[in-house]
Design a protein around this motif. Structure first.
Motif, PDB file in Angstrom:
ATOM      1  N   ASN A 256      28.450   7.861  22.686  1.00  0.00           N
ATOM      2  CA  ASN A 256      27.173   7.173  24.011  1.00  0.00           C
ATOM      3  C   ASN A 256      27.582   8.618  24.772  1.00  0.00           C
ATOM      4  O   ASN A 256      28.015   8.861  26.092  1.00  0.00           O
ATOM      5  CB  ASN A 256      27.939   6.188  25.036  1.00  0.00           C
ATOM      6  CG  ASN A 256      26.725   5.851  26.224  1.00  0.00           C
ATOM      7  OD1 ASN A 256      25.931   6.410  26.583  1.00  0.00           O
ATOM      8  ND2 ASN A 256      27.387   4.387  27.008  1.00  0.00           N
TER       9      ASN A 256
ATOM     10  N   LYS B 291      37.891   4.883  25.870  1.00  0.00           N
ATOM     11  CA  LYS B 291      36.959   3.860  26.137  1.00  0.00           C
ATOM     12  C   LYS B 291      35.690   3.413  25.585  1.00  0.00           C
ATOM     13  O   LYS B 291      34.832   2.724  25.207  1.00  0.00           O
ATOM     14  CB  LYS B 291      36.036   3.770  27.542  1.00  0.00           C
ATOM     15  CG  LYS B 291      35.163   5.165  27.860  1.00  0.00           C
ATOM     16  CD  LYS B 291      34.764   4.397  29.623  1.00  0.00           C
ATOM     17  CE  LYS B 291      34.260   5.322  30.581  1.00  0.00           C
ATOM     18  NZ  LYS B 291      33.814   4.756  31.781  1.00  0.00           N
TER      19      LYS B 291
ATOM     20  N   GLN C 116      36.534   2.351  22.514  1.00  0.00           N
ATOM     21  CA  GLN C 116      36.430   0.514  22.644  1.00  0.00           C
ATOM     22  C   GLN C 116      35.034   0.024  22.265  1.00  0.00           C
ATOM     23  O   GLN C 116      34.425  -1.275  22.113  1.00  0.00           O
ATOM     24  CB  GLN C 116      36.674  -0.056  23.691  1.00  0.00           C
ATOM     25  CG  GLN C 116      36.819  -1.196  24.562  1.00  0.00           C
ATOM     26  CD  GLN C 116      37.729  -1.882  23.452  1.00  0.00           C
ATOM     27  OE1 GLN C 116      38.572  -1.412  22.946  1.00  0.00           O
ATOM     28  NE2 GLN C 116      37.684  -3.106  23.345  1.00  0.00           N
ATOM     29  N   GLN C 117      34.230   0.837  23.494  1.00  0.00           N
ATOM     30  CA  GLN C 117      32.267   0.412  22.975  1.00  0.00           C
ATOM     31  C   GLN C 117      31.706   0.572  22.126  1.00  0.00           C
ATOM     32  O   GLN C 117      31.414  -0.583  22.158  1.00  0.00           O
ATOM     33  CB  GLN C 117      32.256   1.553  24.173  1.00  0.00           C
ATOM     34  CG  GLN C 117      31.998   0.897  25.569  1.00  0.00           C
ATOM     35  CD  GLN C 117      31.217   1.933  26.733  1.00  0.00           C
ATOM     36  OE1 GLN C 117      30.553   3.281  26.100  1.00  0.00           O
ATOM     37  NE2 GLN C 117      31.639   2.183  27.940  1.00  0.00           N
TER      38      GLN C 117
ATOM     39  N   GLU D 105      33.127  -2.756  20.391  1.00  0.00           N
ATOM     40  CA  GLU D 105      32.527  -4.229  20.836  1.00  0.00           C
ATOM     41  C   GLU D 105      31.095  -4.623  20.585  1.00  0.00           C
ATOM     42  O   GLU D 105      30.938  -4.892  19.785  1.00  0.00           O
ATOM     43  CB  GLU D 105      32.432  -4.359  22.148  1.00  0.00           C
ATOM     44  CG  GLU D 105      34.103  -4.046  22.833  1.00  0.00           C
ATOM     45  CD  GLU D 105      34.375  -3.807  24.366  1.00  0.00           C
ATOM     46  OE1 GLU D 105      33.582  -4.183  25.192  1.00  0.00           O
ATOM     47  OE2 GLU D 105      35.185  -4.058  24.414  1.00  0.00           O
ATOM     48  N   LYS D 106      30.283  -2.840  20.224  1.00  0.00           N
ATOM     49  CA  LYS D 106      29.544  -3.397  19.339  1.00  0.00           C
ATOM     50  C   LYS D 106      28.598  -3.198  17.966  1.00  0.00           C
ATOM     51  O   LYS D 106      27.900  -4.431  17.740  1.00  0.00           O
ATOM     52  CB  LYS D 106      28.300  -1.872  20.039  1.00  0.00           C
ATOM     53  CG  LYS D 106      26.624  -2.059  19.993  1.00  0.00           C
ATOM     54  CD  LYS D 106      25.663  -2.558  21.160  1.00  0.00           C
ATOM     55  CE  LYS D 106      24.083  -2.345  21.371  1.00  0.00           C
ATOM     56  NZ  LYS D 106      23.985  -0.876  21.507  1.00  0.00           N
TER      57      LYS D 106
END
Length: 420
Positions: free
Chosen positions: A299, A364, A367-368, A371-372
């Motif tokens: 991101n 993180k 992790q994001q 999860e996506k």
């Protein structure tokens, strides 16, 4: 009257040298334990202290990976100090440093059992128990354990493979783009790993991480390592376009390159993992069977707005060089260049490997992405290494890479297996 033997009375020069040697040895017996104690403790501190600058980053990366060596250094220093140094303030400081260094150097190793148990359970739950037992294409044995003490000292053994370097696949803007080819000794089409190197999109070559490429080729894969144009001279999406061009070249030259085009995985590290994710989840000339992402940015907008602390590479400057501005100036470009915004159902299985102490790409973001991917119904596993820093696998026989390699080679053997 007998004549004396001249060796009974050596010249004063020789005697002086012996006295000097004895003095040096005596001083060494006092100061070497002190130096060894301080040195071992200093290096061990980087297991828990993040590197504040790029210059010091190798210490933060390497210290956890060579912790078995540091255990030995600190243990030797501790025994030496206890036996050789007289009591006093020097003794107390040296003893304290040795104890602290030994405790710190044990931290990665005592975390291995819990981390390994969690990884094994997650892999089996997501991909099935077969992911832990699938054999590679050739009878080159997989690593027997997640961590092998002997390999930490002697290195991981890599069998002989065939290597071709510098194969040009395109010339763009007067830049020759090349690939390296690593193949097993047995000829024929093999399941393939297309590798993309990292380097903040600004540097690197297809020869990066060559030990890994050779290791996987010895297991029966064709490993093709891909080049791309570098920022800031060439900005996004030039890098993605170059990877797509390389894959088109691989598709048309599959027979000559010994590539099984039906069994191709994309893998990258750092910036290379970012590119592998964009292409693997986006537009590719042919279907990709799997994506392996080692600590890749996911991101870019949030990465710009929430950089790591400390930030040894100046994350914002890197992103501005790659994209040509900041997120306020180029919001859509930052979004388009972020793999987390390319997630949809029916993507290839993904293995995400993120060190928790990463101070270049924060864990993180892995992790994001995980999860996506899961939220969209895709198969994905996140391997979280608690003690490791960015580019931990630069130490190929290090503690973290042994653990990551154990599961990466099993994931690839499973993902690139022949389907019925």
């Amino acid at each position: 009257m007998t004549q004396s033997d001249p060796t009974d009375n050596p010249p004063s020069g020789i005697g002086g040298k012996r006295k000097l040697a004895l003095l040096v040895a005596f001083l060494a017996s006092l100061w070497l334990p002190w130096i060894l104690s301080l040195g071992g403790c200093f290096l061990s501190l980087w297991i828990v202290i993040p590197a504040p600058t790029l210059f010091l980053l190798p210490l933060g990366v390497g210290a956890p990976e060579v912790s078995p060596w540091l255990i030995g250094v600190n243990a030797i220093a501790l025994v030496w100090v206890a036996m050789r140094l007289p009591s006093g303030w020097i003794y107390s400081i040296a003893l304290g440093c040795s104890v602290l260094g030994l405790l710190l150097s044990l931290l990665p190793l005592i975390q291995i059992p819990a981390a390994n148990a969690r990884m094994a359970a997650d892999m089996a739950a997501e991909f099935g128990q077969a992911v832990l037992t699938t054999e590679p294409p050739l009878p080159q044995p997989l690593r027997p354990q997640p961590f092998v003490w002997l390999d930490a000292f002697r290195g991981i053994q890599v069998p002989e493979v065939r290597i071709e370097r510098g194969i040009r696949f395109a010339t763009v803007d007067r830049v020759d783009l090349t690939l390296n080819l690593y193949r097993p000794l047995e000829s024929g089409r093999h399941p393939t790993i297309a590798m993309i190197y990292g380097g903040a999109w600004q540097n690197g070559t297809p020869a990066n991480d060559e030990t890994f490429s050779r290791y996987m080729a010895a297991q029966g894969y064709t490993v093709v390592t891909l080049d791309y144009r570098h920022a800031p001279q060439f900005r996004y999406p030039a890098q993605v376009e170059d990877i797509q061009t390389a894959l088109s070249f691989i598709q048309t030259q599959a027979e000559a390159l010994e590539v099984d085009i039906q069994r191709v995985a994309l893998m990258g590290r750092s910036a290379g993992a970012h590119l592998a994710s964009l292409v693997g989840y986006g537009q590719s000339p042919f279907p990709i069977r799997a994506v392996v992402n080692y600590y890749g940015p996911t991101n870019l907008t949030e990465g710009y707005n929430d950089p790591p602390v400390p930030d040894p590479i100046n994350t914002r400057a890197i992103l501005e060089a790659f994209l040509g501005g900041n997120p306020d100036q180029l919001p859509q470009l930052y979004r388009d260049a972020s793999p987390i915004h390319q997630i949809r159902p029916n993507l290839p299985p993904s293995l995400l490997v993120y060190p928790r102490r990463d101070h270049l790409v924060r864990a993180k973001f892995g992790q994001q992405l995980y999860e996506k991917l899961q939220g969209a119904g895709n198969q994905a596993v996140l391997l979280d290494i608690p003690w490791a820093e960015h580019v931990f696998d630069a130490v190929f026989s290090g503690v973290s890479n042994q653990l990551a390699l154990y599961y990466t080679e099993r994931f690839l053997a499973w993902a690139l297996r022949e389907l019925p």
